[in-house]
Write an enzyme that holds these catalytic residues in place. Structure first.
Site, PDB file in Angstrom:
ATOM      1  N   LYS A 158      21.473  21.066 -10.539  1.00  0.00           N
ATOM      2  CA  LYS A 158      22.374  19.965 -10.611  1.00  0.00           C
ATOM      3  C   LYS A 158      21.895  19.189 -10.983  1.00  0.00           C
ATOM      4  CE  LYS A 158      21.267  16.921  -7.213  1.00  0.00           C
ATOM      5  NZ  LYS A 158      22.355  16.105  -7.291  1.00  0.00           N
TER       6      LYS A 158
ATOM      7  N   GLU B 282      23.677  12.810  -9.599  1.00  0.00           N
ATOM      8  CA  GLU B 282      24.409  12.435  -9.678  1.00  0.00           C
ATOM      9  C   GLU B 282      25.226  11.119  -9.932  1.00  0.00           C
ATOM     10  OE1 GLU B 282      22.671  12.599  -7.489  1.00  0.00           O
ATOM     11  OE2 GLU B 282      22.693  10.973  -5.972  1.00  0.00           O
TER      12      GLU B 282
ATOM     13  N   CYS C 128       8.410   8.006 -14.941  1.00  0.00           N
ATOM     14  CA  CYS C 128       7.463   8.541 -14.138  1.00  0.00           C
ATOM     15  C   CYS C 128       6.031   8.830 -14.150  1.00  0.00           C
ATOM     16  CB  CYS C 128       7.432   9.943 -13.626  1.00  0.00           C
ATOM     17  SG  CYS C 128       7.121  11.036 -14.770  1.00  0.00           S
TER      18      CYS C 128
HETATM   19  P1  NAD Z   1      15.765  11.018  -6.050  1.00  0.00           P
HETATM   20  O1  NAD Z   1      14.350  11.671  -5.158  1.00  0.00           O
HETATM   21  O2  NAD Z   1      16.650   9.862  -5.593  1.00  0.00           O
HETATM   22  O3  NAD Z   1      16.619  11.911  -6.413  1.00  0.00           O
HETATM   23  C1  NAD Z   1      16.657  12.991  -7.755  1.00  0.00           C
HETATM   24  C2  NAD Z   1      17.574  14.389  -7.105  1.00  0.00           C
HETATM   25  O4  NAD Z   1      17.242  14.547  -5.579  1.00  0.00           O
HETATM   26  C3  NAD Z   1      18.764  13.491  -7.174  1.00  0.00           C
HETATM   27  O5  NAD Z   1      19.598  15.044  -8.254  1.00  0.00           O
HETATM   28  C4  NAD Z   1      19.494  13.192  -5.570  1.00  0.00           C
HETATM   29  O6  NAD Z   1      20.679  13.940  -5.756  1.00  0.00           O
HETATM   30  C5  NAD Z   1      18.143  13.957  -4.698  1.00  0.00           C
HETATM   31  N1  NAD Z   1      18.221  13.677  -3.576  1.00  0.00           N
HETATM   32  C6  NAD Z   1      18.030  11.927  -3.775  1.00  0.00           C
HETATM   33  N2  NAD Z   1      17.735  12.011  -2.445  1.00  0.00           N
HETATM   34  C7  NAD Z   1      17.302  13.522  -1.714  1.00  0.00           C
HETATM   35  C8  NAD Z   1      17.598  14.274  -0.075  1.00  0.00           C
HETATM   36  N3  NAD Z   1      17.153  12.524   0.395  1.00  0.00           N
HETATM   37  N4  NAD Z   1      17.115  14.982   0.041  1.00  0.00           N
HETATM   38  C9  NAD Z   1      18.168  16.215  -0.603  1.00  0.00           C
HETATM   39  N5  NAD Z   1      18.288  15.769  -1.981  1.00  0.00           N
HETATM   40  C10 NAD Z   1      18.124  13.987  -2.277  1.00  0.00           C
HETATM   41  O7  NAD Z   1      14.583  10.491  -8.023  1.00  0.00           O
HETATM   42  P2  NAD Z   1      15.027   9.649  -9.254  1.00  0.00           P
HETATM   43  O8  NAD Z   1      15.275   7.898  -7.953  1.00  0.00           O
HETATM   44  O9  NAD Z   1      16.205  10.439  -9.560  1.00  0.00           O
HETATM   45  O10 NAD Z   1      14.213   9.746  -9.917  1.00  0.00           O
HETATM   46  C11 NAD Z   1      13.369   8.244  -9.727  1.00  0.00           C
HETATM   47  C12 NAD Z   1      12.078   9.565  -9.246  1.00  0.00           C
HETATM   48  O11 NAD Z   1      11.468  10.327  -9.511  1.00  0.00           O
HETATM   49  C13 NAD Z   1      11.114   7.974  -9.445  1.00  0.00           C
HETATM   50  O12 NAD Z   1       9.744   8.800  -7.992  1.00  0.00           O
HETATM   51  C14 NAD Z   1       9.513   9.066 -10.072  1.00  0.00           C
HETATM   52  O13 NAD Z   1       8.442   8.734  -9.906  1.00  0.00           O
HETATM   53  C15 NAD Z   1       9.986  10.599 -10.367  1.00  0.00           C
HETATM   54  N6  NAD Z   1      10.232  11.722 -11.712  1.00  0.00           N
HETATM   55  C16 NAD Z   1       9.176  12.025 -11.609  1.00  0.00           C
HETATM   56  C17 NAD Z   1       8.683  12.378 -12.512  1.00  0.00           C
HETATM   57  C18 NAD Z   1       7.209  13.615 -12.749  1.00  0.00           C
HETATM   58  O14 NAD Z   1       7.838  14.409 -13.576  1.00  0.00           O
HETATM   59  N7  NAD Z   1       6.755  13.132 -11.969  1.00  0.00           N
HETATM   60  C19 NAD Z   1       9.606  12.580 -13.878  1.00  0.00           C
HETATM   61  C20 NAD Z   1      10.692  12.375 -13.750  1.00  0.00           C
HETATM   62  C21 NAD Z   1      11.147  11.267 -12.145  1.00  0.00           C
END
Ligand code: NAD
Length: 518
Positions: A195, A198, A303
């Protein structure tokens, strides 16, 4: 069969062009076919630099998600039976195709995600390196043996694939993070449901097309689009054995709880607040360039971005130079010549970052560089936030306690290395950290005492290459084994241990060889 590379390039270009058609609704990919979703729930993907509509992403229905999981389950027995060398060869071809289509992938990323073309190429390249590692991953799948645990009794183990695995991706690395997931899972003999975010699904769609052309059989890699409901479906689907997640703590902690309650393995890389320590003896120029690049590059939406600078003693004099250099960065659309800082992903993300800057100031921080209100010429509608520097940030300041995930550097001064270490170890996140010093003894003390999973010594963004694993710790990771490397293969395999006893007796009808000596 692999089609000529030229046609792959053409395919990627066509995809990129079609993605620019405003009405384009991104299809799911199920059982090797592009399947349009019947869902009427759509979210818009807009170019973050211009707000132009790039494509629309469906929230797949339960029936569509079930079809994707079923396709993966049906593809599993044959893929598991495929020789491991043949699975590696698919990855070998895939890395050729990614390399050949690097520019098209990067352009799709810049258009949907906003990062500069140079950053987008880096995004693809770091993922490509995982595919290269997957192409030679067979030794990581080897088990262990020990003979003669008793007379005629040997014990040996195999690493066997789990079955259907799923991956849930964030927006910030649209190529690298899918490539952390499905190549390692599939080379180990699993099938996969991905997935994408989006907010920017284009790179995943192109990578899946390339995997198909590299010879990945139909159904081995499936893509479903959606948001929270799709994620919950994947957490609950009984056929799915393991979930790889990268994203925020809110989503990741929920996914971990829900999927593990359903008996699944989970590896979840979460949020971060990465500190850089600058010692008074640091190479000034190297530290300056590193901090500015790692704090503001990719608009701070990494990140592993450095979002807190800790100046030890006289190193605080570097703050003025950091501000001066940050002011020279070119904030503009990612396709523009010389762009250093592109837009943030959405208006909402930009407004949240601006709000946290203001809360930081209200709490007592000094705003030494304010990037709010930047409107690059020709991109007045874009989600731009220029490099921003807050000084005198205390640990209770909301700009420090929240992951801002934008081009905002919080600065603080301490007197000793011990105080810097205590500050970092007191922060809940443990994704990455770095120290700039000329002293081996200082560096050794830091690497030993710091409670953070990835440490850079005179290296600002210490992301381990794929022969290692990505080892964020504490609140930046939850689950079992880490992504890629030995741990990646361990995550995607289960160990079967065989204990066998063979007591040799001559078979009936054969004569015991006797040797007689005169
Ligand atoms: P996000 O958590 O909003 O979204 C990530 C995924 O989770 C998406 O596919 C989204 O559809 C899904 N999602 C979002 N909210 C959800 C919920 N409440 N329940 C279930 N699924 C949900 O993250 P983002 O804004 O796309 O990415 C940024 C975040 O990712 C930052 O916190 C960053 O630090 C983290 N990140 C971490 C790493 C790492 O390796 N530690 C790498 C890249 C990004």
């Amino acid at each position: 069969m692999l089609r000529p590379v030229a046609s792959t390039k053409l395919m990627a270009r066509l995809h990129f062009q079609s993605a620019r058609r405003a009405a384009h609704i991104v299809p799911n990919r199920i059982g090797g076919e592009l399947v349009p979703s019947k869902s009427s729930k759509l979210s818009d993907v807009r170019d973050p630099a211009t707000q132009l509509l790039v494509c629309r992403v469906p929230e797949s229905s339960d029936a569509e998600m079930a079809a994707a999981v079923r396709a993966a389950a049906e593809a599993f027995p044959a893929w598991r039976n495929t020789a491991v060398q043949a699975r590696q060869r698919v990855m070998f071809k895939l890395q050729v195709l990614i390399r050949d289509n690097m520019e098209e992938l990067a352009r799709s990323i810049t258009q949907e995600q906003g990062k500069t073309l140079a950053d987008a190429r880096g995004d693809v390249f770091r993922g490509l390196e995982v595919v290269e590692a997957a192409a030679g991953a067979a030794p990581l799948m080897m088990g262990e043996t020990l003979e003669q645990l008793s007379g005629g009794l040997d014990t040996y183990s195999f690493r066997q694939p789990l079955g259907v695995c799923a991956g849930i991706c964030p927006f910030n690395f649209p190529a690298m993070i899918p490539l952390w997931m499905f190549p390692m899972a599939c080379v180990a003999g699993n099938t996969f449901v991905l997935k994408p975010s989006e907010k920017d699904p284009g790179a995943s769609m192109m990578l899946a097309e390339m995997a198909d052309q590299a010879g990945l059989p139909k159904g081995v890699l499936n893509i479903v689009h959606g948001a929270k409901d799709t994620v919950n479906f994947l957490c609950d689907a009984p056929e799915i054995r393991a979930i790889s997640f990268v994203g925020s703590n809110v989503a990741g902690e929920h996914i971990h709880a829900r999927a593990t309650a359903n008996g699944k393995r989970v590896q979840a890389n979460l949020g971060a607040k990465n500190h850089v320590v600058i010692m008074p003896d640091a190479d000034r120029e190297a530290a300056l360039n590193a901090v500015v690049g790692a704090a503001f590059g990719a608009a701070g939406q990494r990140c592993m971005a450095l979002s807190v600078a800790v100046f030890v003693g006289e190193a605080k004099e570097l703050l003025g130079d950091i501000v001066a250099k940050a002011k020279t960065l070119k904030v503009t659309g990612g396709f523009e010549e010389g762009a250093d800082v592109g837009p943030m992903i959405t208006k909402g993300a930009k407004e949240r970052a601006e709000r946290l800057i203001q809360e930081g100031v209200n709490y007592g921080a000094e705003l030494v560089l304010d990037g709010r209100g930047v409107k690059p010429k020709g991109f007045e509608q874009g989600n731009f936030l220029g490099p921003t520097v807050l000084a005198g940030v205390t640990p209770a300041n909301p700009a420090y306690t929240n992951e801002i995930f934008g081009p905002v550097l919080c600065c603080t001064c301490v007197n000793t290395l011990d105080q810097a270490i205590a500050l970092i170890n007191g922060n809940p996140y443990g994704n990455g950290t770095a120290i700039f010093t000329q002293s081996g003894a200082v560096a050794r003390k830091f690497q030993y005492e710091i409670d953070v999973g990835q440490v850079g010594i005179n290296v600002p963004v210490p992301v381990p290459l794929p022969m290692f694993s990505f080892t964020g710790s504490r609140r930046s990771f939850v689950g079992g084994q880490h992504f890629y490397g030995k741990q990646g293969i361990a995550f995607f395999t289960q160990t079967k241990t065989v204990t066998s006893s063979w007591q040799y007796k001559p078979l009936a009808g054969t004569s015991q060889m006797t040797t007689s000596f005169p």
